[in-house]
Design a protein around this motif. Structure first.
Motif, short mmCIF file in Angstrom:
data_model
loop_
_atom_site.label_atom_id
_atom_site.label_comp_id
_atom_site.label_asym_id
_atom_site.label_seq_id
_atom_site.Cartn_x
_atom_site.Cartn_y
_atom_site.Cartn_z
N UNK A 61 -58.63 -23.19 -72.94
CA UNK A 61 -58.54 -24.65 -72.99
C UNK A 61 -57.10 -25.10 -73.20
N UNK A 62 -56.41 -24.44 -74.13
CA UNK A 62 -55.01 -24.81 -74.38
C UNK A 62 -54.14 -24.40 -73.20
N UNK A 63 -54.44 -23.24 -72.64
CA UNK A 63 -53.63 -22.72 -71.53
C UNK A 63 -53.74 -23.64 -70.32
N UNK A 64 -54.92 -24.12 -70.07
CA UNK A 64 -55.14 -25.05 -68.93
C UNK A 64 -54.35 -26.33 -69.16
N UNK A 65 -54.33 -26.80 -70.39
CA UNK A 65 -53.57 -28.01 -70.73
C UNK A 65 -52.09 -27.80 -70.48
N UNK A 66 -51.61 -26.60 -70.78
CA UNK A 66 -50.21 -26.28 -70.54
C UNK A 66 -49.89 -26.33 -69.06
N UNK A 67 -50.77 -25.73 -68.23
CA UNK A 67 -50.52 -25.68 -66.79
C UNK A 67 -50.54 -27.09 -66.18
N UNK A 68 -51.46 -27.90 -66.66
CA UNK A 68 -51.54 -29.28 -66.15
C UNK A 68 -50.26 -30.05 -66.49
N UNK A 69 -49.78 -29.90 -67.70
CA UNK A 69 -48.56 -30.58 -68.10
C UNK A 69 -47.36 -30.13 -67.28
N UNK A 70 -47.31 -28.84 -66.98
CA UNK A 70 -46.21 -28.32 -66.18
C UNK A 70 -46.21 -28.92 -64.78
N UNK A 71 -47.41 -29.02 -64.21
CA UNK A 71 -47.51 -29.56 -62.85
C UNK A 71 -47.15 -31.05 -62.82
N UNK A 72 -47.60 -31.77 -63.84
CA UNK A 72 -47.37 -33.22 -63.86
C UNK A 72 -45.90 -33.55 -64.14
N UNK A 73 -45.27 -32.81 -65.04
CA UNK A 73 -43.93 -33.19 -65.48
C UNK A 73 -42.81 -32.48 -64.73
N UNK A 74 -43.11 -31.32 -64.15
CA UNK A 74 -42.04 -30.57 -63.48
C UNK A 74 -42.37 -30.22 -62.05
N UNK A 75 -43.63 -30.40 -61.64
CA UNK A 75 -44.03 -30.02 -60.29
C UNK A 75 -44.23 -28.53 -60.15
N UNK A 76 -44.34 -27.81 -61.25
CA UNK A 76 -44.50 -26.36 -61.20
C UNK A 76 -45.93 -25.99 -60.82
N UNK A 77 -46.08 -24.97 -59.99
CA UNK A 77 -47.41 -24.46 -59.60
C UNK A 77 -47.46 -22.97 -59.88
#
Length: 806
Positions: A787-803
């Motif tokens: 759950x926390x890890x998914x939140x981290x990935x979502x934040x990365x995509x939204x704020x940095x465009x990282x995939x």
């Protein structure tokens, strides 16, 4: 001030003490002796020789074959290349087996087929500085000016059987700027008498006033002027004893008259000047202030422009000397001089100091006048010089020196009680103790009702108030004899400030990491710092710099550290890591009217290997990450609080692709990186890395409170992610997003891989992070971590465009 031990013995009985003993006693009494130099320490087997014949070497045009009598049955042959060697000369000969200063050993040699059994020496080869060697002998060998006995020891006649005491005098002890003054000091320490030389004058019937008149217009600047006339002198080379006395004191001999004035200056501390009376220009001495723009050519052949604040000696029309500083070239004593006007005067210290400073002209005379000369020795020094000139140059000393005299010669009176002396020193001295000390000092005094009435001799210009008397008593009583007591005070003990403690922590950390501290000048040049500045900014220039290389206050510590690296590299020391904590100075004013802003910086410079393990063959050169690690470790050691980040940047003087700026709480506090190749080349350095931090700003930040946590009882879960981002995106930015969105369960995030190339789009890169999740209170489940890890990935995509990389 250089003082000859042999010369000192002429005035005070010290045969039972060595020069080292005298130096020790002087130092313990407050007159510091910097060095004791034995002039014959490195010289052996030096004798007087007589050149019997001198012929050209058959195989060398520039060499001579000399047959030299050295006191043996047969003369020896010496090959000599000096141009001034000649038949009949008495010379200093270093025999085979002799040693000379610098470790030179004389051996039997063969030069162009001819045997040479020694060396005919120059004064420089005997350790005498070239600047004090008479011009006659500045090139070539020395020959004695009088007949000598071949084979006798040459050290004594050359004055090399002497020991010099180098005194480091404080400004107040001007009395010790003379051999007599030092003799009084030694006599006071030892409780002995001083033998003052007695002038032996034979005056002529003719009066000096028949040849010269003295008129002083500026009597405030010149309260005494004495003019002695000596007729019929013969200018020649001084006798050897006088030349060696001057050379040992650091003065170049010129001729018998000028040498006498210099000798008496060193002996009495009273400057004198000799004019050629026939070239003086008139029969009248007029002492006045110079007119604005008036000019004079001084003895150093330099034309100098004067102002109305300068005092001059004139012939009634034009200046012939700058009073107390230097004489003029038009009336100097030369080989044709027959009649002399000998000046002995007392000039105002402030007037002489002003002229010396304005003209950039500092002489032995001006130094003594600036500090104040003894008014009771002025006339006596003139008589002493006239007596010696008469002995060495002949001539008639006209009677009755022509004088202008408004000079006060009264001794200063100081009253002080015995109780006051003991109270200040913490001693229990008796009346007899203090009386004995004052008698040793040759201070006339009376004692009545517990009070000393002391007449201070005029030679001690430094003693003017009661604390000066107390100091004299303490010196002669012996500082070591004064009891040690704790201060009677309620003040709390001192301690280090927070900033001082932090600086010590920084030093301990850096030195513990193997980095050596450097200490450099705060003065530099704008050119040396130009490569580290984007543009030429305002600087703080020194008004009267000692040299061009020390003409402005520094704005960065890096150039001097690079100087130190270059110095080591030029001496084959390649692995050098240095740091410096020091002040830099900035200003916003073109014309400095206020104090510049002073900041404390911490800088470092590294070159060569950081780590080497010879057994395992492991070598690690310094790189960007070494200095970044040093800076990070330093921040931890100082407990710096706030968000720390390194951001790639470009800085003047540093490599554009290997430089970072350090930010703490979004404020720039320093930079680090590799030295730009062009800058490294300018300093002849290999790859070099540097950092510079505003330590003052760092120490002003609130420190982190150190908290201790229990060792985790529950296991951690690690997840690795590879993120595809634009190549311009920095890992630091991704890490901040990861930590901010991971919450309390995410305890660490570290980069462990960077990849660009095949299977990635153009302009993209892959950054791999290792994430550590941990709960101190329980064991985490996969669902909680996911759950926390998914939140981290979502934040990365939204704020940095990282995939996530597939």
């Amino acid at each position: 001030m250089l003082v000859s031990y042999k010369w000192l013995k002429d005035y005070v009985e010290i045969d039972d003490l060595s020069a080292a003993d005298i130096a020790e006693k002087l130092t313990r009494s407050g007159v510091e002796v910097d060095a004791v130099q034995s002039l014959n320490e490195e010289i052996t087997n030096l004798v007087v020789g007589k050149v019997l014949t001198c012929a050209k070497h058959p195989e060398a045009d520039k060499l001579n074959l000399c047959q030299v009598d050295v006191g043996e049955e047969q003369p020896i042959q010496i090959v000599c290349g000096a141009k001034n060697v000649g038949e009949g000369q008495f010379v200093a000969v270093a025999r085979v087996g002799a040693r000379l200063p610098g470790g030179m050993k004389i051996k039997r040699a063969k030069l162009r087929g001819e045997v040479s059994e020694g060396m005919i020496c120059s004064l420089q080869e005997l350790g005498i500085q070239g600047k004090v060697v008479p011009k006659k002998y500045s090139e070539g060998i020395f020959n004695f000016p009088q007949e000598m006995i071949p084979g006798e020891d040459a050290l004594a006649p050359l004055g090399l059987d002497d020991t010099l005491l180098e005194l480091d005098l404080t400004p107040n002890r001007s009395d010790c700027l003379s051999v007599l003054g030092v003799a009084y000091e030694v006599a006071a320490i030892l409780g002995r008498d001083v033998k003052v030389p007695e002038p032996a004058l034979v005056p002529a019937k003719e009066k000096a006033s028949d040849r010269i008149a003295v008129h002083v217009e500026a009597n405030g600047d010149n309260p005494y002027y004495g003019a002695t006339v000596i007729k019929g002198v013969k200018i020649s080379e001084s006798p050897l004893w006088l030349q060696t006395a001057l050379m040992n004191a650091g003065v170049r001999p010129l001729n018998n008259v000028v040498d006498v004035t210099n000798y008496v200056l060193l002996e009495y501390g009273q400057p004198l000047h000799a004019f050629d009376l026939d070239r003086f220009g008139s029969e009248k001495v007029v002492v006045r202030r110079a007119t604005e723009g008036e000019q004079i050519v001084t003895l150093d052949e330099t034309e100098r422009t004067l102002t109305g604040e300068h005092l001059v000696i004139t012939n009634g029309k034009s200046p012939v000397a700058i009073a107390g500083v230097m004489g003029g070239a038009t009336s100097e004593v030369n080989d044709e001089t027959v009649n002399i006007l000998l000046e002995s005067a007392h000039f105002s210290p402030s007037t002489v100091r002003k002229a010396s400073k304005d003209l950039g002209l500092r002489s032995d005379s001006s130094i003594r006048f600036e500090k104040g000369v003894d008014p009771n020795r002025v006339a006596e020094a003139g008589k002493r010089a006239a007596s010696l000139i008469q002995q060495l140059a002949g001539g008639e000393v006209l009677s009755e020196t022509v004088e202008f005299d408004e000079l006060s010669r009264e001794e200063k009176r100081i009253d002080i009680t015995l109780a006051k002396i003991n109270d200040v020193l913490g001693t229990s001295l008796t009346e007899t103790d203090v009386t004995n000390i004052l008698s040793q000092l040759k201070f006339n005094h009376d004692y009545e009702d517990g009070t000393f009435a002391i007449n201070v001799p005029t030679r001690r210009q430094d003693i003017t108030i009661k604390p000066d008397i107390i100091e004299e008593v303490a010196r002669l009583y012996g500082y070591d004899n004064i009891p040690v007591t704790l201060p009677n005070t309620s003040a709390t003990p001192g301690g280090l400030t927070t900033e001082q403690r932090q600086k010590r922590r920084a030093r301990r950390f850096l030195e513990g990491a193997g980095i050596h501290e450097a200490v450099s000048y705060s003065l530099t040049t704008a050119e040396k710092e130009a490569c580290f500045k984007e543009s030429e900014g305002l600087r703080v220039n020194v008004a009267l710099p000692m040299s061009e290389e020390r003409s402005t206050l520094r704005t960065t510590l890096l150039p001097h550290l690079l100087d130190a690296l270059s110095h080591n590299k030029n001496r084959n020391v390649y692995d050098v890591h240095l740091y410096e904590i020091g002040s830099v100075f900035h200003t916003k004013e073109k014309t400095i009217t206020t104090q510049p802003e002073e900041k404390t910086y911490l800088s470092g410079a590294f070159m060569g290997l950081w780590h080497e393990h010879s057994w395992q063959g492991e070598k690690k050169p310094v790189d960007f990450y070494v200095i970044k690690g040093v800076v990070e470790g330093l921040l931890e050691e100082l407990h710096v609080s706030g968000e720390v980040r390194f951001e790639q940047t470009e800085k003047a003087g540093l490599h554009p692709g290997r430089t970072a700026t350090l930010f703490i709480n979004d404020k720039e506090v320093g930079c680090l990186g590799q030295l730009h190749p062009a800058v490294a080349k300018a300093w002849s350095l290999p790859a070099t890395y540097v950092f510079e931090l505003n330590l003052q700003q760092l120490l002003s930040l609130p420190a982190n409170v150190v908290r201790y946590e229990a060792i985790p009882r529950y296991p951690a879960i690690q997840r690795d992610i590879a993120l595809v981002v634009d190549e311009a995106v920095q890992a630091e930015k991704l890490k901040r997003v990861i930590m901010a969105s991971g919450g309390r369960l995410l305890s660490r995030a570290e980069v462990f891989d960077v990849y660009q190339g095949e299977h990635l789009e153009e302009g993209k890169k892959s950054l791999a992070f290792s994430l550590k999740y941990q709960d101190p209170e329980k064991t985490l489940t996969d669902d909680e971590v996911t759950a926390v890890h998914t939140k981290v990935l979502q934040a990365l995509e939204e704020k940095t465009g990282a995939t996530l990389r597939a």
